[in-house]
Write a protein that holds these residues in place. Sequence first.
Motif, PDB file in Angstrom:
ATOM      1  N   GLY A  33      34.659  51.780  49.573  1.00  0.00           N
ATOM      2  CA  GLY A  33      33.536  52.671  49.335  1.00  0.00           C
ATOM      3  C   GLY A  33      33.224  52.815  47.860  1.00  0.00           C
ATOM      4  O   GLY A  33      32.079  53.089  47.481  1.00  0.00           O
ATOM      5  N   TRP A  34      34.242  52.627  47.014  1.00  0.00           N
ATOM      6  CA  TRP A  34      34.024  52.646  45.564  1.00  0.00           C
ATOM      7  C   TRP A  34      33.673  51.254  45.046  1.00  0.00           C
ATOM      8  O   TRP A  34      32.642  51.055  44.412  1.00  0.00           O
ATOM      9  CB  TRP A  34      35.271  53.177  44.847  1.00  0.00           C
ATOM     10  CG  TRP A  34      35.211  53.080  43.346  1.00  0.00           C
ATOM     11  CD1 TRP A  34      34.150  53.431  42.546  1.00  0.00           C
ATOM     12  CD2 TRP A  34      36.228  52.582  42.472  1.00  0.00           C
ATOM     13  NE1 TRP A  34      34.450  53.190  41.218  1.00  0.00           N
ATOM     14  CE2 TRP A  34      35.721  52.666  41.139  1.00  0.00           C
ATOM     15  CE3 TRP A  34      37.512  52.077  42.671  1.00  0.00           C
ATOM     16  CZ2 TRP A  34      36.467  52.261  40.035  1.00  0.00           C
ATOM     17  CZ3 TRP A  34      38.255  51.686  41.569  1.00  0.00           C
ATOM     18  CH2 TRP A  34      37.735  51.780  40.258  1.00  0.00           C
TER      19      TRP A  34
ATOM     20  N   LEU B 239      33.503  44.110  45.601  1.00  0.00           N
ATOM     21  CA  LEU B 239      34.621  43.211  45.871  1.00  0.00           C
ATOM     22  C   LEU B 239      34.371  42.298  47.067  1.00  0.00           C
ATOM     23  O   LEU B 239      34.978  41.242  47.189  1.00  0.00           O
ATOM     24  CB  LEU B 239      35.908  44.016  46.096  1.00  0.00           C
ATOM     25  CG  LEU B 239      36.466  44.748  44.875  1.00  0.00           C
ATOM     26  CD1 LEU B 239      37.711  45.540  45.256  1.00  0.00           C
ATOM     27  CD2 LEU B 239      36.782  43.768  43.744  1.00  0.00           C
ATOM     28  N   GLY B 240      33.535  42.719  47.972  1.00  0.00           N
ATOM     29  CA  GLY B 240      33.211  41.878  49.117  1.00  0.00           C
ATOM     30  C   GLY B 240      34.217  41.988  50.246  1.00  0.00           C
ATOM     31  O   GLY B 240      33.857  42.238  51.390  1.00  0.00           O
ATOM     32  N   ALA B 241      35.488  41.810  49.957  1.00  0.00           N
ATOM     33  CA  ALA B 241      36.543  41.915  50.958  1.00  0.00           C
ATOM     34  C   ALA B 241      37.687  42.737  50.378  1.00  0.00           C
ATOM     35  O   ALA B 241      37.881  42.786  49.163  1.00  0.00           O
ATOM     36  CB  ALA B 241      37.042  40.529  51.372  1.00  0.00           C
TER      37      ALA B 241
ATOM     38  N   LYS C 202      39.999  38.604  40.585  1.00  0.00           N
ATOM     39  CA  LYS C 202      38.723  38.711  39.871  1.00  0.00           C
ATOM     40  C   LYS C 202      38.117  40.105  40.066  1.00  0.00           C
ATOM     41  O   LYS C 202      36.898  40.254  40.153  1.00  0.00           O
ATOM     42  CB  LYS C 202      37.733  37.640  40.339  1.00  0.00           C
ATOM     43  CG  LYS C 202      38.156  36.209  40.027  1.00  0.00           C
ATOM     44  CD  LYS C 202      37.987  35.899  38.541  1.00  0.00           C
ATOM     45  CE  LYS C 202      38.217  34.436  38.228  1.00  0.00           C
ATOM     46  NZ  LYS C 202      38.004  34.106  36.803  1.00  0.00           N
ATOM     47  N   GLY C 203      38.994  41.098  40.114  1.00  0.00           N
ATOM     48  CA  GLY C 203      38.532  42.449  40.423  1.00  0.00           C
ATOM     49  C   GLY C 203      38.376  43.360  39.228  1.00  0.00           C
ATOM     50  O   GLY C 203      38.074  44.548  39.398  1.00  0.00           O
TER      51      GLY C 203
ATOM     52  N   ARG D  97      30.219  38.085  36.175  1.00  0.00           N
ATOM     53  CA  ARG D  97      31.329  38.475  37.033  1.00  0.00           C
ATOM     54  C   ARG D  97      32.366  37.358  37.149  1.00  0.00           C
ATOM     55  O   ARG D  97      33.522  37.616  37.476  1.00  0.00           O
ATOM     56  CB  ARG D  97      30.827  38.851  38.428  1.00  0.00           C
ATOM     57  CG  ARG D  97      30.076  40.168  38.507  1.00  0.00           C
ATOM     58  CD  ARG D  97      30.825  41.324  37.864  1.00  0.00           C
ATOM     59  NE  ARG D  97      32.176  41.497  38.407  1.00  0.00           N
ATOM     60  CZ  ARG D  97      33.118  42.226  37.827  1.00  0.00           C
ATOM     61  NH1 ARG D  97      32.898  42.819  36.677  1.00  0.00           N
ATOM     62  NH2 ARG D  97      34.301  42.359  38.388  1.00  0.00           N
ATOM     63  N   ASP D  98      31.974  36.125  36.879  1.00  0.00           N
ATOM     64  CA  ASP D  98      32.950  35.028  36.905  1.00  0.00           C
ATOM     65  C   ASP D  98      33.972  35.162  35.779  1.00  0.00           C
ATOM     66  O   ASP D  98      35.013  34.499  35.801  1.00  0.00           O
ATOM     67  CB  ASP D  98      32.237  33.679  36.795  1.00  0.00           C
ATOM     68  CG  ASP D  98      31.437  33.331  38.039  1.00  0.00           C
ATOM     69  OD1 ASP D  98      31.789  33.855  39.113  1.00  0.00           O
ATOM     70  OD2 ASP D  98      30.473  32.552  37.923  1.00  0.00           O
ATOM     71  N   ASP D  99      33.664  36.001  34.794  1.00  0.00           N
ATOM     72  CA  ASP D  99      34.588  36.227  33.680  1.00  0.00           C
ATOM     73  C   ASP D  99      35.560  37.366  33.945  1.00  0.00           C
ATOM     74  O   ASP D  99      36.372  37.702  33.091  1.00  0.00           O
ATOM     75  CB  ASP D  99      33.798  36.526  32.400  1.00  0.00           C
ATOM     76  CG  ASP D  99      32.914  35.361  31.990  1.00  0.00           C
ATOM     77  OD1 ASP D  99      33.441  34.243  31.858  1.00  0.00           O
ATOM     78  OD2 ASP D  99      31.698  35.567  31.818  1.00  0.00           O
ATOM     79  N   ALA D 100      35.485  37.955  35.128  1.00  0.00           N
ATOM     80  CA  ALA D 100      36.438  38.999  35.497  1.00  0.00           C
ATOM     81  C   ALA D 100      37.825  38.377  35.686  1.00  0.00           C
ATOM     82  O   ALA D 100      37.969  37.166  35.874  1.00  0.00           O
ATOM     83  CB  ALA D 100      35.990  39.705  36.774  1.00  0.00           C
ATOM     84  N   PHE D 101      38.847  39.222  35.659  1.00  0.00           N
ATOM     85  CA  PHE D 101      40.220  38.740  35.816  1.00  0.00           C
ATOM     86  C   PHE D 101      40.941  39.566  36.872  1.00  0.00           C
ATOM     87  O   PHE D 101      40.458  40.618  37.321  1.00  0.00           O
ATOM     88  CB  PHE D 101      40.966  38.791  34.470  1.00  0.00           C
ATOM     89  CG  PHE D 101      40.832  40.098  33.726  1.00  0.00           C
ATOM     90  CD1 PHE D 101      41.718  41.145  33.944  1.00  0.00           C
ATOM     91  CD2 PHE D 101      39.797  40.274  32.806  1.00  0.00           C
ATOM     92  CE1 PHE D 101      41.587  42.347  33.259  1.00  0.00           C
ATOM     93  CE2 PHE D 101      39.661  41.476  32.119  1.00  0.00           C
ATOM     94  CZ  PHE D 101      40.559  42.513  32.342  1.00  0.00           C
ATOM     95  N   ASP D 102      42.099  39.087  37.305  1.00  0.00           N
ATOM     96  CA  ASP D 102      42.876  39.775  38.326  1.00  0.00           C
ATOM     97  C   ASP D 102      43.399  41.102  37.774  1.00  0.00           C
ATOM     98  O   ASP D 102      43.799  41.188  36.608  1.00  0.00           O
ATOM     99  CB  ASP D 102      44.058  38.920  38.775  1.00  0.00           C
ATOM    100  CG  ASP D 102      43.622  37.608  39.416  1.00  0.00           C
ATOM    101  OD1 ASP D 102      42.409  37.444  39.667  1.00  0.00           O
ATOM    102  OD2 ASP D 102      44.500  36.754  39.654  1.00  0.00           O
ATOM    103  N   THR D 103      43.419  42.099  38.626  1.00  0.00           N
ATOM    104  CA  THR D 103      43.890  43.409  38.194  1.00  0.00           C
ATOM    105  C   THR D 103      44.456  44.172  39.383  1.00  0.00           C
ATOM    106  O   THR D 103      44.294  43.755  40.542  1.00  0.00           O
ATOM    107  CB  THR D 103      42.745  44.207  37.531  1.00  0.00           C
ATOM    108  OG1 THR D 103      43.271  45.338  36.840  1.00  0.00           O
ATOM    109  CG2 THR D 103      41.729  44.688  38.560  1.00  0.00           C
ATOM    110  N   ASN D 104      45.112  45.287  39.107  1.00  0.00           N
ATOM    111  CA  ASN D 104      45.668  46.144  40.154  1.00  0.00           C
ATOM    112  C   ASN D 104      44.811  47.389  40.328  1.00  0.00           C
ATOM    113  O   ASN D 104      44.262  47.921  39.358  1.00  0.00           O
ATOM    114  CB  ASN D 104      47.093  46.573  39.799  1.00  0.00           C
ATOM    115  CG  ASN D 104      48.069  45.409  39.792  1.00  0.00           C
ATOM    116  OD1 ASN D 104      48.143  44.643  40.741  1.00  0.00           O
ATOM    117  ND2 ASN D 104      48.813  45.265  38.710  1.00  0.00           N
ATOM    118  N   ILE D 105      44.721  47.850  41.564  1.00  0.00           N
ATOM    119  CA  ILE D 105      44.069  49.120  41.872  1.00  0.00           C
ATOM    120  C   ILE D 105      45.043  49.936  42.707  1.00  0.00           C
ATOM    121  O   ILE D 105      45.459  49.503  43.787  1.00  0.00           O
ATOM    122  CB  ILE D 105      42.754  48.923  42.640  1.00  0.00           C
ATOM    123  CG1 ILE D 105      41.816  47.981  41.878  1.00  0.00           C
ATOM    124  CG2 ILE D 105      42.072  50.275  42.877  1.00  0.00           C
ATOM    125  CD1 ILE D 105      40.555  47.619  42.653  1.00  0.00           C
TER     126      ILE D 105
END
Length: 214
Positions: free
Chosen positions: A114-115, A119-121, A147-148, A161-169
């Motif tokens: 919802g936030w 992310l798509g999935a 890529k979040g 957005r292709d320049d995004a990197f992996d991250t934790n939420i």
Amino acid sequence: MTVMWRFLRNATLVLAMLSALQPAAAQAQEYTAPNGMVALNVPKAPNWAGSPYKVTPLDTKGDQRYDKVMLHADDFGQYLVVGVRMMPPPAVAAMDKDEPRLVLRSLSEATLMGWRTDLGASPEVAEESFRDSKYGDAIVRVYRARKGSILVKAQGRRPTRDDAFDTNIASIVARRGAVVVFVLAQNDASPDDPKMGVTMAMELFDNLKVASVR
């Protein structure tokens, strides 16, 4: 002696002014969401520059028994999202028929997506645990979002957005009856440290003032 007296007098005046400003500063850190479902003390953002969180109410589509607020230090990719919702009776009845941990898992994914609608999935679950809380049974998750990141890295050109990197939420969701309380935390300044997000989320979660379960 005259010089020393002036120095002491000036120092006293400065201390008096700082003391007078402290209550105002503390008061400025308090925030109550638009529908009054939750109040919080805005924490200090964990960045080296001391850049504070900005507070932005998020759209709850006219639901007056739902508040969702984002705290964000955008230059450092640091975000906290707080939500409190009084669920409608049909939803409560449906949740009561299901296994409590399955309900919490579903709520965790729903509040995250919802936030982060971009992310798509739903990202993969890297960590999961359960705990008791003053808001009811709670689930604590760390999602690994490929890529979040909200921050992006690019040199010499406009980032995409292709320049995004992996991250934790990190996600904490609790439910007691009709009331759902959640906190999401993302820190793109430390994208590979799952403990950072959980710490950010937990500190805020434990200090919320929720109107319906006070």
